[in-house]
Motif scaffolding. Sequence first.
Motif, PDB file in Angstrom:
ATOM      1  N   ALA A 179       0.483  -1.251  -0.154  1.00  0.00           N
ATOM      2  CA  ALA A 179       0.111  -0.055  -0.503  1.00  0.00           C
ATOM      3  C   ALA A 179       1.188   1.361  -0.095  1.00  0.00           C
ATOM      4  O   ALA A 179       1.818   1.204   0.749  1.00  0.00           O
ATOM      5  CB  ALA A 179      -0.715   0.035   1.188  1.00  0.00           C
ATOM      6  N   TYR A 180       0.329   2.345  -0.765  1.00  0.00           N
ATOM      7  CA  TYR A 180       1.914   3.414  -0.924  1.00  0.00           C
ATOM      8  C   TYR A 180       0.898   4.512  -0.941  1.00  0.00           C
ATOM      9  O   TYR A 180      -0.051   4.704  -1.872  1.00  0.00           O
ATOM     10  CB  TYR A 180       2.122   3.349  -1.832  1.00  0.00           C
ATOM     11  N   PRO A 181       1.573   6.182  -0.213  1.00  0.00           N
ATOM     12  CA  PRO A 181       0.393   6.992  -1.321  1.00  0.00           C
ATOM     13  C   PRO A 181       0.298   7.774  -2.507  1.00  0.00           C
ATOM     14  O   PRO A 181       1.181   7.675  -2.913  1.00  0.00           O
ATOM     15  CB  PRO A 181       0.632   8.033  -0.574  1.00  0.00           C
ATOM     16  N   THR A 182      -0.586   7.888  -3.210  1.00  0.00           N
ATOM     17  CA  THR A 182      -1.128   8.648  -4.350  1.00  0.00           C
ATOM     18  C   THR A 182      -0.871   9.973  -4.706  1.00  0.00           C
ATOM     19  O   THR A 182      -1.064  10.585  -3.093  1.00  0.00           O
ATOM     20  CB  THR A 182      -1.043   7.818  -5.091  1.00  0.00           C
ATOM     21  N   GLU A 183      -1.529  10.930  -5.280  1.00  0.00           N
ATOM     22  CA  GLU A 183      -1.922  11.725  -5.986  1.00  0.00           C
ATOM     23  C   GLU A 183      -2.928  12.315  -5.323  1.00  0.00           C
ATOM     24  O   GLU A 183      -3.218  13.920  -4.083  1.00  0.00           O
ATOM     25  CB  GLU A 183      -1.981  12.118  -7.876  1.00  0.00           C
ATOM     26  N   GLY A 229      -3.125   3.611  -2.817  1.00  0.00           N
ATOM     27  CA  GLY A 229      -3.086   2.809  -3.876  1.00  0.00           C
ATOM     28  C   GLY A 229      -2.542   1.563  -3.121  1.00  0.00           C
ATOM     29  O   GLY A 229      -1.304   1.118  -2.424  1.00  0.00           O
ATOM     30  N   LEU A 230      -2.342   0.665  -3.843  1.00  0.00           N
ATOM     31  CA  LEU A 230      -1.781  -0.969  -4.315  1.00  0.00           C
ATOM     32  C   LEU A 230      -1.045  -1.559  -5.198  1.00  0.00           C
ATOM     33  O   LEU A 230      -1.285  -0.409  -5.712  1.00  0.00           O
ATOM     34  CB  LEU A 230      -3.142  -1.797  -4.051  1.00  0.00           C
ATOM     35  N   GLY A 231       0.104  -1.781  -4.847  1.00  0.00           N
ATOM     36  CA  GLY A 231       0.638  -1.741  -5.718  1.00  0.00           C
ATOM     37  C   GLY A 231       1.574  -3.490  -6.162  1.00  0.00           C
ATOM     38  O   GLY A 231       1.349  -4.213  -4.185  1.00  0.00           O
TER      39      GLY A 231
END
Length: 187
Positions: A20-24, A28-30
């Motif tokens: 899981a990571y932060p986006t704009e 998100g999941l990546g």
Amino acid sequence: MQRLAPDAAAVLLRRGGVIAYPTEAVWGLGCDPFDETAVRRLLAIKRRPVDKGVILVAAALAQFDGLLAWDRLPRERIDDVQSQWPGPRTWIVPASARVPRWITGTHEGVAVRVSDHPVVVALCRAFGGPLVSTSANLAGEPPAFAFGELSTAVLARVDGVVEGETGGLRAPTAIRDAATGAELRAG
């Protein structure tokens, strides 16, 4: 669930991990888009059918080399798309034969974005290529705009979380068709 810097997350991604990571706008999941097992695991976590396809995010346009069939678009459409990157704009671009069906789903194009979000850029650079980027929520549930809004069901199944904050947009990025410019999902 371990908290990770982008370099450590890239190592995990190369081993088939899902993060899981932060986006704009949202969390998100990546995963590695070319690791079918990882992508299918990500989709299972999210409860999203493979036929819908997923977005790929990159740190630079060059990270999409060989994946996008720009030759299937008129020059003016290519210029319009590329002039809006890097930034929070997602485009459906014709996919080359190198893009697997577990990424495109039932579509002929692939949803792509060249991000300017510092965590996304650092993550894609550390990984060395584009990543899957889909909202970190269960299908049908609202996206998480802050870490505290992430579903415990999602967090329990990812291999790690990249530290950082979202970019503060109030809606997920709009998705547009590169061939026509038409908006397919409002931002």
